[in-house]
Design an enzyme around this catalytic site. Sequence first.
Site, PDB file in Angstrom:
ATOM      1  N   HIS A   1     -74.144 -46.552 -41.087  1.00 44.37           N
ATOM      2  CA  HIS A   1     -73.220 -45.757 -40.273  1.00 44.37           C
ATOM      3  C   HIS A   1     -72.521 -44.735 -41.176  1.00 44.37           C
ATOM      4  CE1 HIS A   1     -70.696 -45.858 -36.394  1.00 44.37           C
ATOM      5  NE2 HIS A   1     -70.366 -44.747 -37.058  1.00 44.37           N
ATOM      6  N   LEU A   2     -72.783 -43.481 -40.910  1.00 41.49           N
ATOM      7  CA  LEU A   2     -72.201 -42.384 -41.672  1.00 41.49           C
ATOM      8  C   LEU A   2     -70.679 -42.500 -41.715  1.00 41.49           C
ATOM      9  CD1 LEU A   2     -72.668 -39.559 -43.010  1.00 41.49           C
ATOM     10  CD2 LEU A   2     -72.328 -38.594 -40.730  1.00 41.49           C
ATOM     11  N   HIS A   3     -70.110 -42.284 -42.876  1.00 35.57           N
ATOM     12  CA  HIS A   3     -68.646 -42.254 -43.011  1.00 35.57           C
ATOM     13  C   HIS A   3     -68.279 -41.446 -44.246  1.00 35.57           C
ATOM     14  CE1 HIS A   3     -70.102 -45.818 -45.168  1.00 35.57           C
ATOM     15  NE2 HIS A   3     -69.056 -45.693 -45.979  1.00 35.57           N
ATOM     16  N   GLN A   4     -67.230 -40.675 -44.109  1.00 33.38           N
ATOM     17  CA  GLN A   4     -66.744 -39.844 -45.209  1.00 33.38           C
ATOM     18  C   GLN A   4     -65.468 -40.445 -45.777  1.00 33.38           C
ATOM     19  OE1 GLN A   4     -67.048 -35.497 -45.833  1.00 33.38           O
ATOM     20  NE2 GLN A   4     -65.064 -35.520 -44.826  1.00 33.38           N
TER      21      GLN A   4
END
Length: 187
Positions: free
Chosen positions: A141-144
């Site tokens: 899951h993409l996260h910055q």
Amino acid sequence: MTDPSDDVEIESSADFAAVPDAFQRLWTPHRMVYIQNGEQPHIDECPFCRAPKLSDEEGLIVARGTYAYVLLNLFPYNSGHLLVCPYRHIATYDLATPEEVAEIGSLTQTAMRVLTAVSRCDGFNIGMNQGRVAGAGVAGHLHQHIVPRWAQDSNFFPIIARTKALPQLLGDVRAQVQAAWPAPAAP
């Protein structure tokens, strides 16, 4: 105190509480939640898909947008370490829609302004680790990451002592950041 099996004197750890020594302590009471309650999602459950289903307080969410949201990192590098995640379960930035990219960027800018106001930080580390090989703890899951930094912060602790100094509890940081977050503009 005596051990009846061998008549050896055993000192109680309670006797050490007031004894000064050469060690400094880094108290991290927020970690007891994970130790005592096992507050980790099941290994097959994505924590970034789970968080928006919880209350903001339970999910450590500070702001919700249309395509993405902002929450505190459960394992922060520094106090105020935020994550910006799309609601959609996508692994890499190239899979994000233009709307998701725009909102991730806008939420990141707002997070920087809020953290600067709340914590008076001097700078930021901002980035995405995409894929397990690149260091992503939750690779699916993409996260910055938005990590506030101070001129005098303790970034050497993890290197020399494998210890992170976090002066504030996660719930307190979440409440401060959420309170300072600007209200969404009217449509």
